[in-house]
Write a protein that holds these residues in place. Structure first.
Motif, PDB file in Angstrom:
ATOM      1  N   MET A   1       2.060  42.677  26.933  1.00 58.87           N
ATOM      2  CA  MET A   1       2.495  41.291  26.972  1.00 58.87           C
ATOM      3  C   MET A   1       1.347  40.436  27.469  1.00 58.87           C
ATOM      4  SD  MET A   1       4.630  38.878  26.493  1.00 58.87           S
ATOM      5  CE  MET A   1       6.137  39.639  26.013  1.00 58.87           C
ATOM      6  N   VAL A   2       1.224  39.268  26.931  1.00 56.22           N
ATOM      7  CA  VAL A   2       0.181  38.330  27.311  1.00 56.22           C
ATOM      8  C   VAL A   2       0.676  37.483  28.472  1.00 56.22           C
ATOM      9  CG1 VAL A   2      -1.163  36.357  26.516  1.00 56.22           C
ATOM     10  CG2 VAL A   2      -0.719  38.258  24.971  1.00 56.22           C
ATOM     11  N   VAL A   3      -0.185  37.305  29.474  1.00 58.90           N
ATOM     12  CA  VAL A   3       0.103  36.410  30.588  1.00 58.90           C
ATOM     13  C   VAL A   3      -1.022  35.383  30.632  1.00 58.90           C
ATOM     14  CG1 VAL A   3       0.410  36.207  33.070  1.00 58.90           C
ATOM     15  CG2 VAL A   3       1.279  38.225  31.881  1.00 58.90           C
ATOM     16  N   LEU A   4      -0.675  34.126  30.476  1.00 52.92           N
ATOM     17  CA  LEU A   4      -1.664  33.054  30.486  1.00 52.92           C
ATOM     18  C   LEU A   4      -1.396  32.169  31.694  1.00 52.92           C
ATOM     19  CD1 LEU A   4      -1.612  32.100  26.703  1.00 52.92           C
ATOM     20  CD2 LEU A   4      -3.281  33.517  27.892  1.00 52.92           C
ATOM     21  N   SER A   5      -2.004  32.516  32.809  1.00 52.32           N
ATOM     22  CA  SER A   5      -1.787  31.717  34.008  1.00 52.32           C
ATOM     23  C   SER A   5      -2.893  30.677  34.195  1.00 52.32           C
ATOM     24  CB  SER A   5      -1.697  32.621  35.240  1.00 52.32           C
ATOM     25  OG  SER A   5      -2.885  33.367  35.377  1.00 52.32           O
ATOM     26  N   LYS A   6      -4.059  30.971  33.653  1.00 52.49           N
ATOM     27  CA  LYS A   6      -5.181  30.038  33.740  1.00 52.49           C
ATOM     28  C   LYS A   6      -5.730  29.862  32.335  1.00 52.49           C
ATOM     29  CE  LYS A   6      -9.290  29.018  36.374  1.00 52.49           C
ATOM     30  NZ  LYS A   6     -10.169  29.407  37.461  1.00 52.49           N
ATOM     31  N   ILE A   7      -5.779  28.632  31.865  1.00 51.91           N
ATOM     32  CA  ILE A   7      -6.154  28.390  30.482  1.00 51.91           C
ATOM     33  C   ILE A   7      -7.668  28.410  30.290  1.00 51.91           C
ATOM     34  CG2 ILE A   7      -5.988  26.756  28.560  1.00 51.91           C
ATOM     35  CD1 ILE A   7      -3.368  28.285  29.383  1.00 51.91           C
ATOM     36  N   TYR A   8      -8.408  27.844  31.193  1.00 48.23           N
ATOM     37  CA  TYR A   8      -9.859  27.915  31.027  1.00 48.23           C
ATOM     38  C   TYR A   8     -10.415  29.001  31.954  1.00 48.23           C
ATOM     39  CZ  TYR A   8     -10.284  25.151  35.336  1.00 48.23           C
ATOM     40  OH  TYR A   8     -10.203  24.716  36.624  1.00 48.23           O
ATOM     41  N   THR A   9     -11.317  29.805  31.391  1.00 46.32           N
ATOM     42  CA  THR A   9     -11.886  30.923  32.144  1.00 46.32           C
ATOM     43  C   THR A   9     -13.393  30.790  32.322  1.00 46.32           C
ATOM     44  OG1 THR A   9     -12.245  32.203  30.122  1.00 46.32           O
ATOM     45  CG2 THR A   9     -10.111  32.496  31.261  1.00 46.32           C
ATOM     46  N   LYS A  10     -14.014  29.952  31.541  1.00 49.39           N
ATOM     47  CA  LYS A  10     -15.463  29.728  31.531  1.00 49.39           C
ATOM     48  C   LYS A  10     -16.242  30.922  30.984  1.00 49.39           C
ATOM     49  CE  LYS A  10     -15.225  26.487  35.407  1.00 49.39           C
ATOM     50  NZ  LYS A  10     -15.785  26.090  36.692  1.00 49.39           N
ATOM     51  N   THR A  11     -15.550  31.969  30.531  1.00 54.79           N
ATOM     52  CA  THR A  11     -16.255  33.150  30.019  1.00 54.79           C
ATOM     53  C   THR A  11     -16.878  32.900  28.648  1.00 54.79           C
ATOM     54  OG1 THR A  11     -14.216  34.040  29.073  1.00 54.79           O
ATOM     55  CG2 THR A  11     -14.795  34.760  31.311  1.00 54.79           C
ATOM     56  N   GLY A  12     -16.467  31.824  27.979  1.00 55.02           N
ATOM     57  CA  GLY A  12     -17.026  31.519  26.669  1.00 55.02           C
ATOM     58  C   GLY A  12     -18.061  30.421  26.683  1.00 55.02           C
ATOM     59  N   ASP A  13     -18.481  30.017  27.863  1.00 49.94           N
ATOM     60  CA  ASP A  13     -19.406  28.888  27.977  1.00 49.94           C
ATOM     61  C   ASP A  13     -20.778  29.148  27.366  1.00 49.94           C
ATOM     62  OD1 ASP A  13     -17.407  27.506  29.235  1.00 49.94           O
ATOM     63  OD2 ASP A  13     -18.318  27.548  31.237  1.00 49.94           O
ATOM     64  N   LYS A  14     -21.116  30.404  27.140  1.00 48.01           N
ATOM     65  CA  LYS A  14     -22.420  30.725  26.553  1.00 48.01           C
ATOM     66  C   LYS A  14     -22.295  31.139  25.088  1.00 48.01           C
ATOM     67  CE  LYS A  14     -24.551  31.802  30.932  1.00 48.01           C
ATOM     68  NZ  LYS A  14     -25.196  32.789  31.779  1.00 48.01           N
ATOM     69  N   GLY A  15     -21.152  30.784  24.479  1.00 49.43           N
ATOM     70  CA  GLY A  15     -21.006  31.021  23.047  1.00 49.43           C
ATOM     71  C   GLY A  15     -20.497  32.384  22.665  1.00 49.43           C
ATOM     72  N   GLU A  16     -19.899  33.101  23.595  1.00 47.15           N
ATOM     73  CA  GLU A  16     -19.326  34.412  23.289  1.00 47.15           C
ATOM     74  C   GLU A  16     -17.836  34.399  23.595  1.00 47.15           C
ATOM     75  OE1 GLU A  16     -21.361  37.445  25.487  1.00 47.15           O
ATOM     76  OE2 GLU A  16     -22.961  37.579  24.004  1.00 47.15           O
ATOM     77  N   THR A  17     -17.128  35.346  22.984  1.00 50.79           N
ATOM     78  CA  THR A  17     -15.707  35.523  23.251  1.00 50.79           C
ATOM     79  C   THR A  17     -15.393  37.007  23.263  1.00 50.79           C
ATOM     80  OG1 THR A  17     -13.491  34.742  22.635  1.00 50.79           O
ATOM     81  CG2 THR A  17     -14.949  35.415  20.823  1.00 50.79           C
ATOM     82  N   ALA A  18     -14.254  37.362  23.817  1.00 49.72           N
ATOM     83  CA  ALA A  18     -13.829  38.765  23.877  1.00 49.72           C
ATOM     84  C   ALA A  18     -12.913  39.078  22.707  1.00 49.72           C
ATOM     85  CB  ALA A  18     -13.124  39.046  25.189  1.00 49.72           C
ATOM     86  N   LEU A  19     -13.133  40.221  22.091  1.00 49.39           N
ATOM     87  CA  LEU A  19     -12.228  40.722  21.068  1.00 49.39           C
ATOM     88  C   LEU A  19     -11.063  41.443  21.740  1.00 49.39           C
ATOM     89  CD1 LEU A  19     -14.791  42.113  18.457  1.00 49.39           C
ATOM     90  CD2 LEU A  19     -13.616  39.896  18.462  1.00 49.39           C
ATOM     91  N   GLY A  20     -10.114  41.866  20.950  1.00 48.25           N
ATOM     92  CA  GLY A  20      -8.936  42.545  21.475  1.00 48.25           C
ATOM     93  C   GLY A  20      -9.225  43.863  22.166  1.00 48.25           C
ATOM     94  N   ASN A  21     -10.361  44.470  21.852  1.00 45.57           N
ATOM     95  CA  ASN A  21     -10.729  45.722  22.506  1.00 45.57           C
ATOM     96  C   ASN A  21     -11.673  45.508  23.689  1.00 45.57           C
ATOM     97  OD1 ASN A  21     -13.118  45.066  21.252  1.00 45.57           O
ATOM     98  ND2 ASN A  21     -13.316  46.997  20.110  1.00 45.57           N
ATOM     99  N   GLY A  22     -11.931  44.234  24.036  1.00 42.89           N
ATOM    100  CA  GLY A  22     -12.790  43.914  25.170  1.00 42.89           C
ATOM    101  C   GLY A  22     -14.242  43.660  24.826  1.00 42.89           C
ATOM    102  N   ASP A  23     -14.667  44.041  23.619  1.00 47.16           N
ATOM    103  CA  ASP A  23     -16.051  43.781  23.217  1.00 47.16           C
ATOM    104  C   ASP A  23     -16.332  42.283  23.228  1.00 47.16           C
ATOM    105  OD1 ASP A  23     -16.293  46.494  22.759  1.00 47.16           O
ATOM    106  OD2 ASP A  23     -16.397  46.331  20.562  1.00 47.16           O
ATOM    107  N   ARG A  24     -17.535  41.897  23.621  1.00 44.15           N
ATOM    108  CA  ARG A  24     -17.956  40.494  23.595  1.00 44.15           C
ATOM    109  C   ARG A  24     -18.785  40.272  22.338  1.00 44.15           C
ATOM    110  NH1 ARG A  24     -15.626  37.236  26.998  1.00 44.15           N
ATOM    111  NH2 ARG A  24     -17.366  35.791  26.865  1.00 44.15           N
TER     112      ARG A  24
END
Length: 190
Positions: A1-24
Motif C-alpha cells: 500500500m502506498v502512504v503519501l504523508s509528505k508530497i515533496y521529498t527533494k530527491t528529484g531535485d537533480k533530475g533523477e527519480t526512483a523506479l518501482g524497484n528502487g533504481d534511480r
C-alpha cells in the motif's frame, strides 16, 4: 500500500527519480517517459469523465484504474525477477486486454461502418475521447520504443494498443452512435 504523508521529498531535485524497484534513473529516461505518458493519458480520462455518464463513465473509471496498474508495471523493470521481489509485482494481464476487446465489440456493433476518416469533434465527450486516443497512442509508441531496449510486459503494449481503439469507438458512440461524427472530406479546402 502506498502512504503519501509528505508530497515533496527533494530527491528529484537533480533530475533523477526512483523506479518501482528502487533504481534511480534520469527523469528524461525512456521508461519514465513511457509511464509518464500513461499518466498523461489518465489525466485526459479525468477530463472526459466530466462529460460522461452511465456505462461510459463506469468504463472510464475502470480504465483509469487500469492505467495506474499499467504505470506500476512500466515503472518496475526486471520482469524476470518478479518471483523473487520482496512484494508481488503488479503486471498487466491478458484479461485486461480481453475486456477492452469485448467492450469494443459491443460498442462497435451499434455503429455503421465508416466510409471516411473521422475528424475530432462532434460532442464534447467525443472530442475528449479523441484527445484520450492520441495521448494513448503516444504512450504506446514510447512503450514500444522502450520494449526495443529493455524488457517490457507484452500485455502492457497490447493494452495500450487496444485502449486507443477503445477510445476511437467510444468517441463514435459519444457522437450519437456515429450519427454526429465529423467526417474528413479530402481536399475540401483547396
Amino acid at each position: 500500500m502506498v502512504v503519501l504523508s509528505k508530497i515533496y521529498t527533494k530527491t528529484g531535485d537533480k533530475g533523477e527519480t526512483a523506479l518501482g524497484n528502487g533504481d534511480r534513473v534520469a527523469k528524461h529516461s525512456l521508461r519514465v517517459s513511457a509511464y509518464g505518458t500513461v499518466d498523461e493519458t489518465n489525466a485526459t480520462i479525468g477530463l472526459a469523465r466530466l462529460h460522461a455518464t452511465g456505462d461510459v463513465d463506469a468504463a472510464l473509471a475502470r480504465i483509469s484504474n487500469d492505467l495506474f496498474d499499467l504505470g506500476a508495471d512500466l515503472c518496475t523493470p526486471d520482469r524476470e525477477n518478479d518471483a523473487t521481489a520482496p512484494y508481488p509485482r503488479l503486471r498487466m494481464i491478458e484479461g485486461q486486454v480481453l475486456r477492452l476487446e469485448a467492450e469494443i465489440d459491443v460498442m462497435n456493433a451499434k455503429l455503421t461502418p465508416l466510409r471516411s476518416f473521422i475528424l475530432p469533434g462532434g460532442t464534447a465527450l467525443a472530442a475528449q475521447m479523441h484527445l484520450c486516443r492520441t495521448v494513448c497512442r503516444r504512450a504506446e509508441r514510447l512503450t514500444v520504443e522502450l520494449s526495443g531496449v529493455e524488457d517490457v510486459n507484452p500485455d502492457a503494449v497490447k493494452y495500450l494498443n487496444r485502449l486507443s481503439d477503445w477510445f476511437f469507438v467510444a468517441g463514435r458512440i459519444a457522437n450519437n452512435d456515429g450519427a454526429d461524427d465529423v467526417l474528413w472530406v479530402p481536399g475540401l479546402t483547396r
